[in-house]
Design a protein around this motif. Structure first.
Motif, PDB file in Angstrom:
ATOM      1  N   SER A  20       0.835  -1.199   0.000  1.00 59.59           N
ATOM      2  CA  SER A  20       0.000   0.000   0.000  1.00 59.59           C
ATOM      3  C   SER A  20       0.870   1.250   0.000  1.00 59.59           C
ATOM      4  O   SER A  20       1.967   1.248   0.574  1.00 59.59           O
ATOM      5  CB  SER A  20      -0.887  -0.032   1.247  1.00 59.59           C
ATOM      6  OG  SER A  20      -1.758   1.065   1.276  1.00 59.59           O
ATOM      7  N   ARG A 106      -5.353   6.405  -0.685  1.00 63.20           N
ATOM      8  CA  ARG A 106      -4.576   5.189  -0.428  1.00 63.20           C
ATOM      9  C   ARG A 106      -4.878   4.153  -1.502  1.00 63.20           C
ATOM     10  O   ARG A 106      -6.033   3.931  -1.859  1.00 63.20           O
ATOM     11  CB  ARG A 106      -4.899   4.617   0.944  1.00 63.20           C
ATOM     12  CG  ARG A 106      -4.112   3.345   1.282  1.00 63.20           C
ATOM     13  CD  ARG A 106      -4.288   2.928   2.728  1.00 63.20           C
ATOM     14  NE  ARG A 106      -3.786   3.932   3.653  1.00 63.20           N
ATOM     15  CZ  ARG A 106      -2.511   4.053   4.033  1.00 63.20           C
ATOM     16  NH1 ARG A 106      -1.604   3.227   3.560  1.00 63.20           N
ATOM     17  NH2 ARG A 106      -2.154   4.998   4.882  1.00 63.20           N
ATOM     18  N   THR A 108      -3.960   0.099  -2.598  1.00 64.78           N
ATOM     19  CA  THR A 108      -3.476  -1.173  -2.062  1.00 64.78           C
ATOM     20  C   THR A 108      -3.572  -2.249  -3.143  1.00 64.78           C
ATOM     21  O   THR A 108      -4.590  -2.349  -3.827  1.00 64.78           O
ATOM     22  CB  THR A 108      -4.327  -1.596  -0.836  1.00 64.78           C
ATOM     23  OG1 THR A 108      -4.307  -0.533   0.125  1.00 64.78           O
ATOM     24  CG2 THR A 108      -3.793  -2.870  -0.204  1.00 64.78           C
TER      25      THR A 108
END
Length: 147
Positions: A20, A106, A108
């Protein structure tokens, strides 16, 4: 304000499920004005406080695609990074982003197809604890074999 990890490239050979990266950016009035200029989206909900007061948002909000652009920044600069080719993106806008909000974008790694160099990424933007945007991206990752 922009707070992020070092920029560069993570080649597909080095990617792992669960990896991530993120960035944080405070959205300013100038950001909204520049996005309106570049995109030609001059909807008054983004630019006119008195107009926006009478909407369901009760005030000005940033363009949703401005927020989504932060996901692009993480993908293009950090994970996988330089040399990544966007193939597709789904987006679900869940809450408004207002001038002055700090957004954390974010990304991931969800899945890796080494044979086709494709990587599926979970994408989430938050303001504090509130998820404002979520989706998935499919990208063609850079490889050391193709340098």
């Amino acid at each position: 304000m922009l707070d992020n990890l070092p920029r560069g490239t993570i080649c597909i050979e080095d990617l792992e499920i669960g990896m991530s990266r993120h960035l944080r950016k405070t959205v300013t009035d100038r950001d909204i004005e520049l996005f309106a200029e570049v995109s030609t989206d001059r909807n008054p909900v983004h630019l006119d406080e008195s107009y926006a007061q009478d909407t369901i948002f009760g005030g000005r909000i940033a363009h949703g695609m401005l927020t989504a652009g932060l996901i692009s920044a993480v993908i293009g600069e950090q994970l996988p990074g330089h040399g990544t080719v966007y193939m597709g993106q789904t987006l679900k806008f869940l809450a408004p982003v207002r001038p002055g909000d700090t957004v954390e974008a974010r990304v991931t790694v969800l899945a890796i197809d080494h044979a086709r160099r494709r990587v599926t990424l979970d994408c989430v933007c938050r303001v504090g604890d509130t998820v404002v945007l979520k989706g998935e991206a499919l990208v063609l990752a850079p490889s050391r074999k193709f340098d």
